[in-house]
Design an enzyme around this catalytic site. Sequence first.
Site, PDB file in Angstrom:
ATOM      1  CB  CYS A  97       3.486  -3.028 -32.617  1.00 40.28           C
ATOM      2  SG  CYS A  97       2.595  -3.177 -33.467  1.00 40.28           S
ATOM      3  N   GLY A 127       2.314  -3.153 -38.296  1.00 39.77           N
ATOM      4  CA  GLY A 127       3.822  -3.416 -38.299  1.00 39.77           C
ATOM      5  C   GLY A 127       4.622  -5.256 -37.142  1.00 39.77           C
ATOM      6  CG  HIS A 138     -12.859 -18.618 -40.831  1.00 39.47           C
ATOM      7  ND1 HIS A 138     -13.580 -18.208 -40.945  1.00 39.47           N
ATOM      8  CD2 HIS A 138     -13.562 -19.753 -40.166  1.00 39.47           C
ATOM      9  CE1 HIS A 138     -14.583 -18.781 -40.549  1.00 39.47           C
ATOM     10  NE2 HIS A 138     -15.292 -19.787 -40.180  1.00 39.47           N
TER      11      HIS A 138
END
Length: 147
Positions: free
Chosen positions: A68, A73, A101
Amino acid sequence: MEIKTVGVACDHAGFPLKQFVMQYLEEKGYPVKDYGTWSDTSVDYPDYAHELAKGIESGEVYPGIAICGSGQGISMTLNKHQGVRAGVCWNPEIGQLIRQHNDANVLVMPGRFVDNNTARQIMDKFFSVPFEGGRHARRVEKIPVRE
């Protein structure tokens, strides 16, 4: 990372970068499932994020890529799903770290801030780096909300 089918989703701001991402994935020989959107006409990113998240959770696709304007968002929406670990990446090092990680299963890029060359480098890192496990596995196991 063992790639099944890459699920891809975006909103209107991410559409131009998604076009490049889809082409690049196809050139690399990765199967792709497009969850939309399919133009730069204004849409609501949650509509496409939820569909991609369902595909990840069901095992229909793995991994996912979402785009996006800011990356934020669509990432927030994806991460509402218990089976999704979406990380926003704007450079290859972050793409590597979210895999190593955090065992991220969705790569999120900010379409307004990442150019095609950087996106290529991010995807290459994301797809080539394994999850390290160890102390990171313990942390990843604590991410889902358990009631």
